[in-house]
Design an enzyme around this catalytic site. Structure first.
Site, short mmCIF file in Angstrom:
data_model
loop_
_atom_site.label_atom_id
_atom_site.label_comp_id
_atom_site.label_asym_id
_atom_site.label_seq_id
_atom_site.Cartn_x
_atom_site.Cartn_y
_atom_site.Cartn_z
N ARG A 1 45.24 40.95 35.05
CA ARG A 1 44.67 40.97 36.40
C ARG A 1 44.68 39.56 37.00
O ARG A 1 44.88 39.39 38.19
CB ARG A 1 43.24 41.51 36.32
N LYS B 1 35.62 49.43 35.98
CA LYS B 1 34.52 49.87 36.84
C LYS B 1 34.91 49.83 38.33
O LYS B 1 34.68 50.78 39.05
CB LYS B 1 33.27 48.99 36.64
P1 ADP Z 1 33.83 41.64 35.81
O1 ADP Z 1 33.01 42.89 35.64
O2 ADP Z 1 35.30 41.88 35.75
O3 ADP Z 1 33.38 40.50 34.94
P2 ADP Z 1 32.53 41.15 38.35
O4 ADP Z 1 33.31 41.04 39.60
O5 ADP Z 1 31.64 42.33 38.18
O6 ADP Z 1 33.64 41.08 37.25
O7 ADP Z 1 31.63 39.84 38.14
C1 ADP Z 1 32.16 38.54 38.21
C2 ADP Z 1 31.06 37.51 37.93
O8 ADP Z 1 30.03 37.61 38.95
C3 ADP Z 1 30.30 37.70 36.61
O9 ADP Z 1 30.96 37.08 35.53
C4 ADP Z 1 28.95 37.02 36.96
O10 ADP Z 1 29.05 35.62 36.91
C5 ADP Z 1 28.73 37.40 38.40
N1 ADP Z 1 27.95 38.66 38.50
C6 ADP Z 1 28.39 39.85 38.96
N2 ADP Z 1 27.41 40.78 38.92
C7 ADP Z 1 26.32 40.16 38.40
C8 ADP Z 1 24.99 40.58 38.08
N3 ADP Z 1 24.59 41.84 38.28
N4 ADP Z 1 24.12 39.65 37.57
C9 ADP Z 1 24.51 38.39 37.38
N5 ADP Z 1 25.74 37.94 37.63
C10 ADP Z 1 26.65 38.79 38.14
#
Ligand code: ADP
Length: 192
Positions: free
Chosen positions: A129, A14
């Site tokens: 990663r 993403k």
């Molecule tokens: P990935 O999609 O690779 O898991 P992200 O950078 O999107 O990584 O998210 C990392 C962490 O941040 C998630 O595991 C969660 O703990 C938190 N997080 C990110 N976006 C959200 C969301 N929309 N709601 C709740 N927690 C979130």
């Protein structure tokens, strides 16, 4: 406005694709994961709160995440052609909150692009990663597996919210970054 959601499990690409699409379609890329990591780096109270959940591979509570997202939207009010959401919404309440926030701004979600990638490929990618990302949540097998489980349990069904509105396009997320990017551009251009 064009408002896109890039949807898919952690590690489905993403972030990589959102950066490219933001450039191609002049959209502001909003990644809740990146926002949390920036808060964490600056050791803000919000960052400290989020860390408790991120370190376990759990979701940060909705009210925290929605509040942060809402501030971000307000900051850019009237300044961009649209948004590309990456990692948000991840729960049904987040999806409903996003609908309301966009409605208040006189706009709506145009399209949800869902990337499909199998679990084993996900775990491999995230571990790879982890060698360079500096993210603690990318290094530990059980945290990675938990993130995938949380995705299945709490996030996957968010797609139904948008399917009801006929806004979802599902794409294969396995392949070269360029091929997937091309497929996304074609899908968005067709839907426009
Ligand atoms: P990935 O999609 O690779 O898991 P992200 O950078 O999107 O990584 O998210 C990392 C962490 O941040 C998630 O595991 C969660 O703990 C938190 N997080 C990110 N976006 C959200 C969301 N929309 N709601 C709740 N927690 C979130």
């Amino acid at each position: 406005m064009t408002n896109l959601i890039l949807f898919g499990p952690p590690g489905s690409g993403k972030g990589t694709q959102a950066v490219k699409l933001a450039e191609s379609f002049h959209l502001l890329h909003i990644s809740t994961g990146d926002l949390f990591r920036s808060e964490l780096k600056n050791e803000t109270p919000l960052g400290m709160e989020a860390k408790k959940y991120i370190d376990k591979g759990e979701l940060v509570p909705d009210e925290v995440t929605i509040g942060m997202l809402s501030n971000k939207l307000d900051e850019h009010e009237g300044k961009v052609d649209g948004f590309i959401f990456d990692g948000f919404p991840r729960t049904q309440p987040q999806a409903e909150a996003l609908d309301k926030l966009l409605e208040l701004k006189g706009t709506t979600i145009s399209l949800v692009l869902a990337l499909e990638v199998p679990e084993d490929e996900i775990v491999q990618r995230i571990k790879e990663r982890g060698k360079t990302s500096g993210r603690a949540d990318d290094l530990d097998d059980s945290i990675i597996r938990n993130r995938f489980q949380v995705y299945l349990k709490e996030t996957a069904q968010v797609l139904d919210h948008y399917k009801k509105a006929d806004k979802v396009i599902v794409l294969n997320g396995v392949g070269s970054i360029e091929d997937i990017s091309q497929a996304l551009v074609v899908a968005i251009s067709k839907a426009k």
